[in-house]
Design an enzyme around this catalytic site. Structure first.
Site, mmCIF file in Angstrom:
data_model
loop_
_atom_site.group_PDB
_atom_site.id
_atom_site.type_symbol
_atom_site.label_atom_id
_atom_site.label_comp_id
_atom_site.label_asym_id
_atom_site.label_seq_id
_atom_site.Cartn_x
_atom_site.Cartn_y
_atom_site.Cartn_z
ATOM 1 N N SER A 10 1.564 5.162 9.571
ATOM 2 C CA SER A 10 2.408 5.386 8.399
ATOM 3 C C SER A 10 2.351 4.229 7.404
ATOM 4 O O SER A 10 2.047 3.085 7.756
ATOM 5 C CB SER A 10 3.864 5.605 8.832
ATOM 6 O OG SER A 10 4.006 6.822 9.518
ATOM 7 N N GLN A 11 2.668 4.554 6.175
ATOM 8 C CA GLN A 11 2.802 3.563 5.108
ATOM 9 C C GLN A 11 3.857 2.528 5.514
ATOM 10 O O GLN A 11 4.921 2.875 6.011
ATOM 11 C CB GLN A 11 3.239 4.276 3.840
ATOM 12 C CG GLN A 11 3.493 3.397 2.646
ATOM 13 C CD GLN A 11 4.071 4.189 1.481
ATOM 14 O OE1 GLN A 11 4.411 5.358 1.627
ATOM 15 N NE2 GLN A 11 4.188 3.551 0.331
#
Length: 211
Positions: free
Chosen positions: A61-62
């Site tokens: 994930s970011q």
């Protein structure tokens, strides 16, 4: 990277209600070695503020979403947290820096096994990974102070709500792969029901049930 994440917090303040990372999450984000949790071909991009492929159709994930998810839990040092969707182990590592214990479930055995090994090598003795169905949670370790789900479910899984302590918080993306998804914050009431807040639109891989 941390500065980029801080800037994104400021940009999304009107949606999330958070103008900046908490000091604990900010320190955790700066400490976790993200380059050790991505495939070798992605190490050059490891500290950019965006998701990256990790194989098996999954992503890491970011950093902004990882930090925000942790912050929305309002984590305390003595908390025990469940993560659904281990993936690369990045969210688990950030959580492990700010809570007492993290239990993490991964459906894809190759990802879960690799993440568990990396987390051990990185010194995260307070993370335990199991291969299993995220929809079912981890009832033997419940109840949890917080739950973070790192893949999108069509609806909030009832088993996860049941495994939250009263007052516990869950961060979960909700929505199908072909529709708008929203990151949601749930806070469990004493009677077992919960209050729900839509935080912001997101795009996650789907939370797949075990066949």
């Amino acid at each position: 990277m941390v500065a980029e994440v801080e800037a994104t917090y400021a940009e999304t303040r009107s949606e999330t209600g958070l103008a900046a990372m908490s000091p604990a999450v900010r320190a955790a984000l700066g400490k976790v070695e993200r380059h050790r949790l991505v495939p070798p071909a992605q190490t050059g991009a490891a500290y950019r503020n965006h998701p990256l492929p990790i194989g098996a159709g999954q992503t890491i994930s970011q950093p902004y979403i990882v930090a925000l998810s942790a912050d929305l839990l309002e984590p305390k040092p003595g908390d025990v947290v469940l993560e659904v969707g281990t993936g690369s182990g990045y969210q688990a590592a950030v959580l492990a820096e700010v809570v007492k214990q993290v239990y993490s479930i991964e459906l894809i055995e190759s990802l879960g096994t690799a993440a568990a090994a990396r987390l051990r090598e990185m010194g995260y003795g307070n993370v335990e990974v199991r291969i299993g169905d995220g929809y079912a949670g981890w009832p033997e370790k419940a109840p949890f102070d917080g739950i973070v789900v790192t893949a999108a479910a069509p609806q909030v899984p009832p088993a996860l709500v049941a495994q939250l302590k009263p007052g516990g918080r869950m961060v979960i993306p909700v929505g199908g792969s072909d529709e708008m998804q929203y990151l949601k914050l749930l806070v469990k009431r004493a009677d077992g029901s919960y209050d729900e807040k839509r935080v912001l639109p997101v795009r996650f891989v789907p939370l797949v049930p075990k066949k």
